[in-house]
Design a protein around this motif. Structure first.
Motif, PDB file in Angstrom:
ATOM      1  N   UNK A  83       0.824  -1.212   0.000  1.00 34.93           N
ATOM      2  CA  UNK A  83       0.000   0.000   0.000  1.00 34.93           C
ATOM      3  C   UNK A  83       0.856   1.258   0.000  1.00 34.93           C
ATOM      4  N   UNK A  84       1.999   1.202   0.660  1.00 38.10           N
ATOM      5  CA  UNK A  84       2.873   2.375   0.719  1.00 38.10           C
ATOM      6  C   UNK A  84       3.443   2.760  -0.641  1.00 38.10           C
ATOM      7  N   UNK A  85       3.551   1.807  -1.533  1.00 39.77           N
ATOM      8  CA  UNK A  85       4.128   2.105  -2.841  1.00 39.77           C
ATOM      9  C   UNK A  85       3.101   2.692  -3.806  1.00 39.77           C
ATOM     10  N   UNK A  86       1.811   2.623  -3.454  1.00 45.64           N
ATOM     11  CA  UNK A  86       0.757   3.163  -4.318  1.00 45.64           C
ATOM     12  C   UNK A  86       0.684   4.679  -4.186  1.00 45.64           C
ATOM     13  N   UNK A  87       0.208   5.352  -5.241  1.00 45.62           N
ATOM     14  CA  UNK A  87      -0.060   6.793  -5.112  1.00 45.62           C
ATOM     15  C   UNK A  87      -1.160   7.018  -4.071  1.00 45.62           C
ATOM     16  N   UNK A  88      -1.127   8.157  -3.414  1.00 44.75           N
ATOM     17  CA  UNK A  88      -2.019   8.418  -2.285  1.00 44.75           C
ATOM     18  C   UNK A  88      -3.500   8.334  -2.678  1.00 44.75           C
ATOM     19  N   UNK A  89      -3.878   8.898  -3.802  1.00 43.84           N
ATOM     20  CA  UNK A  89      -5.281   8.887  -4.230  1.00 43.84           C
ATOM     21  C   UNK A  89      -5.756   7.461  -4.513  1.00 43.84           C
TER      22      UNK A  89
END
Length: 119
Positions: A83-89
């Motif tokens: 999840x940390x590697x995904x863009x925030x939106x």
């Protein structure tokens, strides 16, 4: 890059890198992109594990895991790392969808329990 090990047991590469003068300026996602471009792999397969600065120094020591595909990474690493590697939106949308599905299932179970008791 300081070290590049191939961990055949876990089928991943473990890369240690040094970013000179990047303390306070470097984000995990940016560092992962730099490593991906340097190694010639897809940035989704590069997972930042640790970025550490020493007191009084401007250098950043980093550890990355480079997987052959995303599925191998999902099998081995905890969900929060992915999840940390995904863009925030994108991450927020995914979590909101999961919360809505969980709430809907809970409401359906409550309605079923309520309706089942009146027979």
């Amino acid at each position: 890059m300081l070290e590049d090990r191939n961990n055949s047991l876990l089928s991943r590469r473990e890369v240690k890198a040094l970013f000179r003068g990047a303390a306070g300026k470097l984000k995990k996602t940016d560092a992962a992109e730099q490593i991906a471009s340097q190694l010639g792999v897809d940035k989704k397969n590069v997972i930042p594990i640790n970025l550490v600065c020493e007191t009084g120094m401007t250098d950043v020591h980093a550890v990355f895991y480079v997987f052959e595909n995303e599925e191998a990474a999902k099998k081995q690493l905890p969900r929060y790392r992915m999840l940390r590697t995904m863009p925030k939106a994108e991450r927020k949308k995914l979590l909101d969808d999961e919360k809505a599905a969980k709430l809907k299932a809970k409401q359906a179970a409550a309605a079923e329990a309520k309706g089942g008791g009146k027979k």
